[in-house]
Structures are given as C-alpha cells and as structure tokens.
Design an enzyme around this catalytic site. Structure first.
Site, PDB file in Angstrom:
ATOM      1  N   LYS A  39      90.063   8.261  60.846  1.00  0.00           N
ATOM      2  CA  LYS A  39      88.881   7.443  60.563  1.00  0.00           C
ATOM      3  C   LYS A  39      88.373   7.822  59.175  1.00  0.00           C
ATOM      4  O   LYS A  39      87.640   8.783  58.999  1.00  0.00           O
ATOM      5  CB  LYS A  39      87.795   7.692  61.610  1.00  0.00           C
TER       6      LYS A  39
ATOM      7  N   GLY B 168      83.872  16.864  55.628  1.00  0.00           N
ATOM      8  CA  GLY B 168      82.622  16.226  55.233  1.00  0.00           C
ATOM      9  C   GLY B 168      81.478  17.205  55.184  1.00  0.00           C
ATOM     10  O   GLY B 168      81.666  18.400  54.924  1.00  0.00           O
ATOM     11  N   SER B 169      80.287  16.734  55.475  1.00  0.00           N
ATOM     12  CA  SER B 169      79.078  17.540  55.327  1.00  0.00           C
ATOM     13  C   SER B 169      78.882  18.478  56.515  1.00  0.00           C
ATOM     14  O   SER B 169      79.297  18.172  57.639  1.00  0.00           O
ATOM     15  CB  SER B 169      77.854  16.633  55.205  1.00  0.00           C
TER      16      SER B 169
ATOM     17  N   GLU C 288      86.214  21.235  57.723  1.00  0.00           N
ATOM     18  CA  GLU C 288      86.231  21.533  56.291  1.00  0.00           C
ATOM     19  C   GLU C 288      84.960  20.931  55.703  1.00  0.00           C
ATOM     20  O   GLU C 288      84.845  19.719  55.543  1.00  0.00           O
ATOM     21  CB  GLU C 288      87.479  20.939  55.640  1.00  0.00           C
TER      22      GLU C 288
ATOM     23  N   GLY D 177      79.361  17.685  60.472  1.00  0.00           N
ATOM     24  CA  GLY D 177      80.360  18.534  61.109  1.00  0.00           C
ATOM     25  C   GLY D 177      79.828  19.240  62.337  1.00  0.00           C
ATOM     26  O   GLY D 177      80.524  19.371  63.355  1.00  0.00           O
TER      27      GLY D 177
ATOM     28  N   CYS E  68      84.156  19.373  47.188  1.00  0.00           N
ATOM     29  CA  CYS E  68      83.566  20.441  47.998  1.00  0.00           C
ATOM     30  C   CYS E  68      83.723  21.802  47.332  1.00  0.00           C
ATOM     31  O   CYS E  68      82.921  22.713  47.585  1.00  0.00           O
ATOM     32  CB  CYS E  68      84.187  20.453  49.389  1.00  0.00           C
TER      33      CYS E  68
ATOM     34  N   GLU F 156      74.029  21.777  48.280  1.00  0.00           N
ATOM     35  CA  GLU F 156      75.200  21.142  47.670  1.00  0.00           C
ATOM     36  C   GLU F 156      74.763  19.832  47.010  1.00  0.00           C
ATOM     37  O   GLU F 156      74.172  18.965  47.644  1.00  0.00           O
ATOM     38  CB  GLU F 156      76.269  20.861  48.720  1.00  0.00           C
TER      39      GLU F 156
END
Length: 511
Positions: free
Chosen positions: A192, A245-246, A267, A250, A301, A402
């Site tokens: 996805k 992702g974030s 990740e 996550g 990232c 971030e």
C-alpha cells in the site's frame, strides 16, 4: 499553460502508457488493474500545485480481492523451486532497467524529485531485485546436534502474505526495498503506497507480470491510509506488517497488528546528528553536509538535519555552508540541472514553514533560505530555498522534531564528549555521521552515538547489501541486506526419530 506544464503533460502521458494502457489508474490485483470503489483522490504535481490525475480509493472489496489473490499466489510461488524464483526476480530487475526513463519520469512528476535523482533510484530498485535473486537458492536451515537419537533440522519458511506500507518521499525506492526480499523469502506481498504517489509502485506490479511472476504474488493497493491501508494491515490474511513512515502512524499500525498477534517491522523517522570536528577536511564535510540535508529537498528519514560543528571552526564552516546553500540549483524537477525540487505536498510544505517559524520564535536565526525562490519555475508549487538556521540549541523544537524539508540546524559543541551527548539527546536513533581526521576519534564516536546507521567522513551512502533500520523512536527491525531478508522468514524446527527402538518415556506399550 506554461511550456514547462506542456512538457510535463506530454511526457507524463507517454510514461504512463506501458503501465496503464487504457489510462485508468487503480490497484494491481491478481495480474490486472482493478479500479477503486471509494472517493476520488487527486494526484498533485508538487512543482505546480495542480492536480494532473484522479483515481478512486481502492476500498475494502479491492483489499479482499488482493488478499484472496495473494493467498493463492503465494502457494504457487512457494511451490516453485528456489532457482525458479531467483530467475524471475532477476527478470523483474531487467524489466525495471528496460523501463528506466518511463519510471523515472513518473516518479519525477508525482513525487517532485529531480529527474537526475529518480533515474538513480530506479536503477537502485533494479539492483534490489538482482541482489535478492542471488539469495533465492541459498536459503537453508541447519542440522542441530541435539543430545537425543533424533535428527533435528530447521527450515526457513515464509510468513505467507506480508502487507507493506510505504511513504511518499521515495515511492519506487521503498517499494523495491521491501518487495524484493519479501518475494525472495517466498512470501506474497500486498503493498500500500502513499495515496499521493502510487503510480510507480503499481508500475512495478505490472512489470512483475511481464517478468513471469505468478498472479497474486504482488498486489499494489492505490488508496487512502485510513480506509484501504487499515483494511489491509488488519486483514486476517496478513501475517506480517512492514511500515515505512512517521512514528505516530507507525505506533498505531503496530498496536493494530498486535491485536491480531502479527509482528511488524517499523522504519520510522529521524533527527540525525552530523558531527564536524575542527580537524576535518572542511570542504569534504561541507559537500557531505549539503547532501545530508538538501538532497531530496530534505525529505529523507536519514537527513542530517542537526549539524553539530566544533566551536573553534563554527564561524568558518557556517559561512561556507551559507555560501553553498545560496548556490545550489532549485527548480523544475524535469530540468537535469536541478538539484533541489519541490516539497512533495502542501501539508508537508506548511509543516516545514511552521517549524521554521517556531525555530525563529525560540531564537534561531535564518542565515540562508527560509523562503520560496524568486519567480521562474518556482513561482508555483511547494518550493523552498535550502535553509540554514544558526544560533540553535538542542532543546529547541527545530532540533527536536523531524522537519522533513531542506532545513539544517547548526548547533555548536566544544569537545567530543559534548558532541556525543548532544547527538544522543534525541528520541530518534536512525542515522548519524562524523567528520574528523583522527581515526581513533572517528571510531569512538561511531561506537557511542546511538543510531542504526553511522557514517565516517561520508553521509547518506546506503546499499541493498547492508542492513538498515533504527533505534528507539526510529523503529525496529531491519530492511535490506541479509538481515532484511531474515525479517521475511520464520524458522521451523523439524524432529525425526532415528533410533531403531527408541525408549518409551511416557505411556504404555504392550509387549
């Protein structure tokens, strides 16, 4: 319509043709494009801020069809010999190479990444399938010398159906990063991608069929996260979830997976420290620092968003950094001279600008950038000049959160101990680097900074052969390398009695 828009429209249609023959964008399910059934989703060109394509959210029925196809396809895939699977993976890599220009252009238009970067990333995806093609027939278990009369051996086996969720900042790269090892291990993958950048991921599904991959082994769902994504990650057929992702998203996905006793690989984000000592080659450190934060418009990232500089060379290095930032070409991502394209989407563009403003409010000083480039190809879209912030402390929000944009915070330090302390004073632990001429210091710092990847006199070099992942809020589990492959396999222990007359340890055996 500007000449740049005409160029994008013309080339975009040509690039679409090999993958979406009838022009309809949907999910890749059971070897065909399946239109969605939900709300309309607009794809926005980040360089213009304008929609260029609309498709429908996949929705639950499409997810069910993908999962059903994945279960059936995985059985066919696992029944093939390992050598056969390896040959097909290699052919997928060859298909990617054959369609380099179309894939690179699709990625450029939909993700806003400079064409010079997307060409490199497409080739890296080909390398991923080629690397894991070589692993396919080399996966085997062990014979364990147990202290009984049994033959005990292990079998590495796939999970079955693995659901993967990938982000908008590097769509085709992260798709290949996860698909190749999952297939190598014998799984079927339901991918996805972000609803903002699904095109190249769907294209990989199309190319896999051309390479001979059985239908259902790769499915790609084009849809929203809160509908299609949730339906996929929580589906009964999903036996493992991989998310890139974030941290916020996550943690939600991990909690949902835990309800179904499904393991995850996460990740997540980073706030990596890039440390420059006074004895470093400052010119090399400068170009390294620029690549660390400004390449990809900072949407990485592992971006070196905290630049720690020893106080004795702070003014000199800061001046070099500002001069460099003011000369890096920002512009149309289709221009091969462009090094920095737009930020991917309006929401992220607003987030970056909000964090810059918050940094200024806390006392940070804008030394370079901080605004949209003047006119030309950057008049519209989500462009931001490479930004250097000085007078930053590590307790400021600009140094804690971030930012995911071309913004670097320069933080001074006095000695090695302070540099390590500042680097580790973060909830993240994805990456980091040190620039120094002292070999002993380089390895001490590498050993003491908590990060999953660390560079010495370099930055942002990664390869499919090497494991990648984070510590703490940057996630857990590993992608790429042998370690990434192991994430897609689970060991089975098999016991066989070899004694002619094994002793009876329990029960009654008649004479």
């Amino acid at each position: 319509m500007s000449s740049a828009d005409k160029l994008m429209t013309r080339d975009y249609a040509k690039a679409m043709a090999p993958f979406f023959a009838d022009g309809v964008v949907g999910s890749w399910v059971n070897g065909a494009i399946m239109p969605g059934e939900g709300v309309d989703i607009e794809l926005i060109d980040p360089a213009t801020g304008k929609a260029f394509l609309t498709f429908k959210d996949a929705g639950g029925d499409v997810v069910d069809a993908a999962m059903k196809a994945a279960v059936a396809g995985q059985r066919v895939w696992w029944a093939m010999t390992a050598a056969e699977r390896g040959r097909i993976l290699w052919k997928i890599g060859a298909q990617v190479r054959d369609h380099l220009e179309q894939l690179a252009l699709l990625e450029c238009v939909s993700a806003g990444k400079p064409i010079r970067d997307t060409r490199v990333e497409v080739l890296k995806v080909a390398e991923m399938f080629e690397y894991y093609a070589g692993w396919a027939d080399k996966l085997h278990g062990d014979v364990i010398p147990v202290p009984t009369s049994h033959l005990n051996y292990t079998r590495p086996e796939p999970y079955g159906v693995v659901t993967q969720v990938t982000p908008w900042n590097a769509p085709i790269f992260t798709a290949g990063w996860q698909l190749a090892p999952a297939l190598c291990a014998g799984n079927a993958a339901v991918l996805k991608p972000s609803e903002m950048t699904p095109l190249t991921s769907v294209a990989l599904g199309v190319l896999s069929k051309k390479a001979g991959l059985p239908d259902g082994v790769i499915s790609v769902l084009a849809g929203l996260g809160h509908t299609t994504g949730v339906a996929a990650t929580t589906h009964d057929a999903t036996r493992k979830v991989v998310f890139v992702g974030s941290p916020k998203t996550g943690s939600v996905i991990a909690a949902q997976a835990a309800q179904n006793i499904v393991p995850c690989v996460l990740e997540l984000g980073g706030k990596s420290a890039n440390i420059v000592f006074e004895d470093a080659d400052l010119k090399r450190a400068l170009t390294g620092a620029q690549a660390a934060i400004f390449s990809g418009a900072g949407q990485s990232c592992v971006a070196g968003s905290r630049l720690l500089v020893q106080r004795s060379v702070l003014d000199q290095f800061q001046e070099m950094l500002v001069t460099g930032a003011n000369h890096i070409p920002v512009g149309d991502p289709l221009d091969t001279a462009t090094q920095i394209g737009p930020i991917n989407n309006d929401a992220q563009y607003q987030t970056v600008n909000r964090l810059i403003a918050a940094g200024r409010a806390e006392g940070a000083e804008i030394l370079a950038g901080g605004a949209r480039p003047d006119g030309g190809a950057c008049a519209d879209g989500y462009f931001l000049r490479p930004t250097v912030l000085g007078n930053v402390r590590n307790d400021m929000s600009i140094a804690r959160d971030e930012i995911f944009g071309p913004v670097v915070s320069v933080i001074p330090f006095d000695d090695e101990a302070e540099a390590i302390a500042i680097a580790n004073d973060s909830k993240f632990g994805l990456a980091g680097a040190v620039w120094t001429g002292a070999v002993d210091r380089a390895h001490r710092v590498a050993a003491n900074v908590r990060a999953g990847t660390f560079w010495i006199n370099s930055y942002k070099t990664i390869n499919v052969m090497s494991p990648f992942g984070g510590f703490a809020h940057s996630g857990y589990g590993r992608s790429s390398g042998k370690e990434g492959l192991m994430e897609y396999m689970q060991p089975k222990s098999v016991w066989t009695e070899t004694a002619a007359n094994p002793p009876v340890a329990f029960g009654y055996a008649p004479e």
